[in-house]
Motif scaffolding. Structure first.
Motif, PDB file in Angstrom:
ATOM      1  N   GLU A 375       0.826  -1.207   0.000  1.00 16.41           N
ATOM      2  CA  GLU A 375       0.000   0.000   0.000  1.00 16.41           C
ATOM      3  C   GLU A 375       0.862   1.259   0.000  1.00 16.41           C
ATOM      4  O   GLU A 375       0.559   2.240  -0.694  1.00 16.41           O
ATOM      5  N   MET A 376       1.935   1.228   0.762  1.00 15.69           N
ATOM      6  CA  MET A 376       2.822   2.387   0.821  1.00 15.69           C
ATOM      7  C   MET A 376       3.397   2.682  -0.554  1.00 15.69           C
ATOM      8  O   MET A 376       3.553   3.848  -0.944  1.00 15.69           O
ATOM      9  N   GLY A 377       3.712   1.622  -1.298  1.00 15.01           N
ATOM     10  CA  GLY A 377       4.259   1.813  -2.633  1.00 15.01           C
ATOM     11  C   GLY A 377       3.294   2.502  -3.576  1.00 15.01           C
ATOM     12  O   GLY A 377       3.711   3.146  -4.549  1.00 15.01           O
ATOM     13  N   LEU A 378       1.984   2.382  -3.296  1.00  6.81           N
ATOM     14  CA  LEU A 378       0.978   2.998  -4.168  1.00  6.81           C
ATOM     15  C   LEU A 378       0.974   4.520  -4.085  1.00  6.81           C
ATOM     16  O   LEU A 378       0.423   5.190  -4.967  1.00  6.81           O
ATOM     17  N   ILE A 379       1.563   5.075  -3.015  1.00 13.30           N
ATOM     18  CA  ILE A 379       1.588   6.537  -2.874  1.00 13.30           C
ATOM     19  C   ILE A 379       3.008   7.060  -2.650  1.00 13.30           C
ATOM     20  O   ILE A 379       3.199   8.178  -2.190  1.00 13.30           O
ATOM     21  N   THR A 380       4.007   6.238  -2.989  1.00 13.73           N
ATOM     22  CA  THR A 380       5.404   6.627  -2.802  1.00 13.73           C
ATOM     23  C   THR A 380       6.021   6.987  -4.152  1.00 13.73           C
ATOM     24  O   THR A 380       5.861   6.239  -5.117  1.00 13.73           O
ATOM     25  N   PRO A 381       6.721   8.125  -4.251  1.00  9.36           N
ATOM     26  CA  PRO A 381       7.377   8.452  -5.524  1.00  9.36           C
ATOM     27  C   PRO A 381       8.542   7.491  -5.798  1.00  9.36           C
ATOM     28  O   PRO A 381       9.083   6.907  -4.853  1.00  9.36           O
ATOM     29  N   PRO A 382       8.918   7.285  -7.082  1.00  5.42           N
ATOM     30  CA  PRO A 382       8.379   7.978  -8.257  1.00  5.42           C
ATOM     31  C   PRO A 382       7.192   7.268  -8.919  1.00  5.42           C
ATOM     32  O   PRO A 382       6.554   7.844  -9.787  1.00  5.42           O
ATOM     33  N   VAL A 383       6.898   5.985  -8.539  1.00  4.47           N
ATOM     34  CA  VAL A 383       5.806   5.270  -9.212  1.00  4.47           C
ATOM     35  C   VAL A 383       4.460   5.780  -8.714  1.00  4.47           C
ATOM     36  O   VAL A 383       3.708   6.410  -9.457  1.00  4.47           O
ATOM     37  N   GLY A 384       4.121   5.533  -7.440  1.00  4.32           N
ATOM     38  CA  GLY A 384       2.922   6.075  -6.814  1.00  4.32           C
ATOM     39  C   GLY A 384       1.680   6.061  -7.688  1.00  4.32           C
ATOM     40  O   GLY A 384       1.140   7.116  -8.032  1.00  4.32           O
ATOM     41  N   ILE A 385       1.207   4.869  -8.043  1.00  2.00           N
ATOM     42  CA  ILE A 385       0.096   4.745  -9.001  1.00  2.00           C
ATOM     43  C   ILE A 385      -1.115   5.569  -8.563  1.00  2.00           C
ATOM     44  O   ILE A 385      -1.727   6.283  -9.367  1.00  2.00           O
ATOM     45  N   ASN A 386      -1.489   5.484  -7.292  1.00  2.00           N
ATOM     46  CA  ASN A 386      -2.671   6.221  -6.824  1.00  2.00           C
ATOM     47  C   ASN A 386      -2.507   7.729  -6.956  1.00  2.00           C
ATOM     48  O   ASN A 386      -3.470   8.453  -7.199  1.00  2.00           O
ATOM     49  N   VAL A 387      -1.275   8.200  -6.803  1.00  2.00           N
ATOM     50  CA  VAL A 387      -1.024   9.634  -6.955  1.00  2.00           C
ATOM     51  C   VAL A 387      -1.318  10.070  -8.383  1.00  2.00           C
ATOM     52  O   VAL A 387      -1.935  11.114  -8.629  1.00  2.00           O
ATOM     53  N   PHE A 388      -0.905   9.261  -9.345  1.00  2.00           N
ATOM     54  CA  PHE A 388      -1.120   9.630 -10.745  1.00  2.00           C
ATOM     55  C   PHE A 388      -2.578   9.450 -11.156  1.00  2.00           C
ATOM     56  O   PHE A 388      -3.063  10.142 -12.061  1.00  2.00           O
ATOM     57  N   LEU A 389      -3.283   8.537 -10.482  1.00  2.00           N
ATOM     58  CA  LEU A 389      -4.726   8.439 -10.722  1.00  2.00           C
ATOM     59  C   LEU A 389      -5.434   9.706 -10.255  1.00  2.00           C
ATOM     60  O   LEU A 389      -6.321  10.226 -10.940  1.00  2.00           O
ATOM     61  N   VAL A 390      -5.053  10.195  -9.072  1.00  2.00           N
ATOM     62  CA  VAL A 390      -5.638  11.431  -8.555  1.00  2.00           C
ATOM     63  C   VAL A 390      -5.225  12.615  -9.432  1.00  2.00           C
ATOM     64  O   VAL A 390      -6.019  13.523  -9.686  1.00  2.00           O
ATOM     65  N   LYS A 391      -3.989  12.588  -9.920  1.00  2.00           N
ATOM     66  CA  LYS A 391      -3.514  13.637 -10.824  1.00  2.00           C
ATOM     67  C   LYS A 391      -4.396  13.719 -12.073  1.00  2.00           C
ATOM     68  O   LYS A 391      -4.701  14.820 -12.571  1.00  2.00           O
ATOM     69  N   ALA A 392      -4.846  12.557 -12.576  1.00  2.00           N
ATOM     70  CA  ALA A 392      -5.724  12.550 -13.743  1.00  2.00           C
ATOM     71  C   ALA A 392      -7.065  13.202 -13.437  1.00  2.00           C
ATOM     72  O   ALA A 392      -7.686  13.804 -14.317  1.00  2.00           O
ATOM     73  N   LEU A 393      -7.498  13.078 -12.173  1.00  2.00           N
ATOM     74  CA  LEU A 393      -8.757  13.709 -11.770  1.00  2.00           C
ATOM     75  C   LEU A 393      -8.578  15.195 -11.449  1.00  2.00           C
ATOM     76  O   LEU A 393      -9.554  15.956 -11.474  1.00  2.00           O
ATOM     77  N   LEU A 394      -7.331  15.587 -11.131  1.00  2.00           N
ATOM     78  CA  LEU A 394      -7.017  16.990 -10.809  1.00  2.00           C
ATOM     79  C   LEU A 394      -5.876  17.454 -11.717  1.00  2.00           C
ATOM     80  O   LEU A 394      -4.735  17.625 -11.257  1.00  2.00           O
ATOM     81  N   PRO A 395      -6.137  17.644 -12.995  1.00  2.00           N
ATOM     82  CA  PRO A 395      -5.050  17.955 -13.941  1.00  2.00           C
ATOM     83  C   PRO A 395      -4.312  19.249 -13.634  1.00  2.00           C
ATOM     84  O   PRO A 395      -3.162  19.415 -14.053  1.00  2.00           O
ATOM     85  N   ASN A 396      -4.937  20.172 -12.914  1.00  2.00           N
ATOM     86  CA  ASN A 396      -4.297  21.460 -12.626  1.00  2.00           C
ATOM     87  C   ASN A 396      -3.422  21.432 -11.372  1.00  2.00           C
ATOM     88  O   ASN A 396      -2.768  22.437 -11.061  1.00  2.00           O
TER      89      ASN A 396
END
Length: 436
Positions: A375-396
Motif C-alpha cells: 500500500e505504501m508503494g501505491l503513494i510513494t514516488p516515483p511510481v505512486g500509481i494512486n497519486v497519478f490516478l488522482v492527478k488525472a482527476l485533478l489535472p491542474n
C-alpha cells in the motif's frame, strides 16, 4: 555454461526490472524471463513443459473464481451508486467538522474497498465523488488529493483483496483466514488516516474548512442509503468468518447481491452491463497472467539458486524474527518506490517466504504486513500509481503537490505497521476465533 546458475538467476532479475521499467506488462515479462532462464539452465523442452503445466493447473484452480466474482462485485457497486451512498452517509456524520469531508472520503474508501478489493478502483471511484465536494468547500488540494490517494490504498488490504488472494496462492495459506485477518488492520489504518486529518486540520484549519451541519433526521436518511452495503458485507465477510460460506461461495453471493441491487435501482442497461463484463474480464485476465508469470519465473529462480541464496544470507545475519521482518519490510518499501505492487508481490514473496517459515513467523501476519507495505508503494514516488490516478482527476494540481499531501498518510502507515508488528494479536485475533 559461461556463467554459474546463481549469476544467471540475478541477471534474469535484472532483465526483469529492465522490462518492467519499459512498461512491459508484468505477466508477459515474468513469463518471458522464466522461459528464457529455464531454457538456459536446462533446455527448451523443460521451459515449455513448465509453462504448459503451470498454465493448465492454474486455469483449472477453483479458488481463482474469487477474482472475477469480487471484481464484478466492485464494478456493479460503482455503477449502482453504492459508492455515492457510502460517501453521503459518512459525509452526513462528519462533514460539519474541520476536515470532515476528507474523513468522509477515508470512510467511503474503506467501505468501497470491502466491495471492490481494488486500490485503483477505490481511488478512482471515491475521487470522482469526493474531490468536487472538497473543492466546493475550498479544501486545500494537498489534503483533498492526499486523502483520496491514501484512502484508495485500503482497497488492497480490507477484504476482499486481490493482493491477499495472490499471496494465498503463492504461500498456500487459507484465503478465508487472510481475508478475516485483514479486517481489523484495515479498520486500524483507516482510523489512523482519519486521526491524521483531524490533527492536520487542528493545526491548520484552513486546510479543511468545516461543512454544513445536517439535522439528525437527514443523517439517518443518508445512512439508510448505505444499508445495502452493510447487508452485502455481512453476507460475504460475516459468512466467511462464521463458516456459513467458503470464500468462493461468498464471492458469488456478494456478486449476486450487488447485481440484484443494481437491477432494483435500475442502474443497468445492456450497454453498461457489457462494459462491466468487459472490464471484469480484462482485470481477471491480467491477474491470471500475473499468477501464471509468477509460477513460471519462480521455478527458474529456484533452479538458479536465488531463493536459497537469499534465505541463507538473511538467516546468516542472525537478527531474530522481529528484526528479520523489519529488514524484509524495508526491502519491500524500497522496491515499492519503483516497482508496481502486484509485480513486487509475486516476485518477492516466494523469495522471502522460506525465511519466514524457517524463523517460525506466522504466515498470516506476514501476509498482512506485506500488503500494507505494498500500500505504501501505491503513494510513494516515483511510481505512486494512486497519486497519478488522482492527478488525472485533478489535472491542474502538480504531482509534487499531491506527493506532499500523501506524506502525512505515509507516516500513519508506518505507525500502523509498527503497531501490528509489536502487537500481532490485532491481526491474528479474528482468524484464531473464526469457524474452522
Amino acid at each position: 555454461m559461461p556463467f554459474d546458475p546463481l549469476t544467471i538467476g540475478f541477471m534474469g532479475i535484472g532483465l526483469l526490472f529492465f522490462l518492467l521499467a519499459l512498461r512491459v506488462p508484468v505477466g508477459f515479462a515474468m513469463i518471458g524471463i522464466g522461459l528464457l532462464g529455464i531454457t538456459i539452465l536446462q533446455n527448451e523442452r523443460a521451459a515449455l513443459a513448465t509453462l504448459s503445466s503451470e498454465t493448465f493447473e492454474l486455469a483449472t484452480k477453483m479458488e481463482l473464481i474469487i477474482i472475477p466474482f469480487f471484481v464484478l462485485m466492485g464494478n456493479l457497486a460503482g455503477i449502482s451508486g453504492l459508492s455515492r451512498n457510502l460517501y453521503d452517509a459518512a459525509h452526513a456524520w462528519t462533514g460539519h467538522r474541520k476536515g470532515g469531508l476528507a474523513s468522509a472520503t477515508i470512510i467511503g474508501c474503506a467501505g468501497f474497498a470491502s466491495l471492490s478489493g481494488s486500490s485503483v478502483a477505490s481511488a478512482i471511484t471515491m475521487g470522482q465523488v469526493a474531490l468536487p465536494e472538497m473543492k466546493r468547500f475550498k479544501y486545500d488540494d494537498r489534503l483533498s488529493s492526499g486523502a483520496v490517494a491514501a484512502g484508495g490504498t485500503l482497497g488492497i488490504l480490507i477484504p476482499p483483496s486481490t493482493g491477499l488472494v495472490l499471496y494465498s496462492l503463492m504461500t498456500e495459506q487459507s484465503i478465508g483466514q487472510l481475508f478475516v485477518a485483514g479486517f481489523l488492520p484495515g479498520l486500524l489504518l483507516a482510523a489512523f488516516f482519519v486521526l491524521t486529518i483531524m490533527l492536520l486540520t487542528h493545526l491548520k484549519p484552513e486546510l479543511g474548512p468545516a461543512g454544513e451541519r445536517l439535522s439528525y433526521s437527514e443523517r439517518v436518511h443518508q445512512t439508510r442509503g448505505a444499508l445495502p452495503f452493510i447487508l452485502i458485507i455481512a453476507a460475504t465477510i460475516g459468512g466467511i468468518y462464521s463458516g456459513v460460506f467458503t470464500p468462493m461461495e461468498a464471492s458469488a453471493v456478494g456478486a449476486t447481491g450487488t447485481l440484484i441491487i443494481a437491477l432494483l435501482r435500475r442502474s443497468l442497461n445492456w450497454r453498461r452491463f457489457a462494459g462491466i463484463m468487459r472490464n471484469t474480464g480484462t482485470t481477471t485476465v491480467m491477474c491470471y497472467f500475473i499468477i501464471i508469470g509468477a509460477n513460471v519465473l519462480n521455478p527458474f529462480l529456484a533452479r538458479a539458486g536465488v531463493t536459497h541464496w537469499v534465505s541463507e544470507s538473511i538467516l546468516g545475519l542472525g537478527l531474530g524474527p522481529t528484526m528479520t521482518v523489519v529488514v524484509i519490510m524495508a526491502a519491500f518499501a524500497v522496491m515499492g518506490t519503483f516497482l508496481e505492487g502486484f509485480a513486487m508481490l509475486v516476485l518477492m514473496v516466494p523469495v522471502f517466504f522460506p525465511v519466514v517459515t524457517a524463523l517460525g513467523i506466522d504466515p498470516i501476519l506476514f501476509g498482512i504486513l506485506v500488503v500494507i507495505t505494498l500500500e505504501m508503494g501505491l503513494i510513494t514516488p516515483p511510481v505512486g500509481i494512486n497519486v497519478f490516478l488522482v492527478k488525472a482527476l485533478l489535472p491542474n494540481v502538480p504531482s509534487a503537490r499531491i506527493f506532499v499531501g500523501v506524506a502525512p498518510f505515509l507516516l500513519a502507515m508506518l505507525v500502523s505497521l509498527t503497531l501490528l508488528l509489536i502487537f500481532p494479536q490485532i491481526t491474528l485475533l479474528l482468524p484464531s476465533t473464526m469457524y474452522r
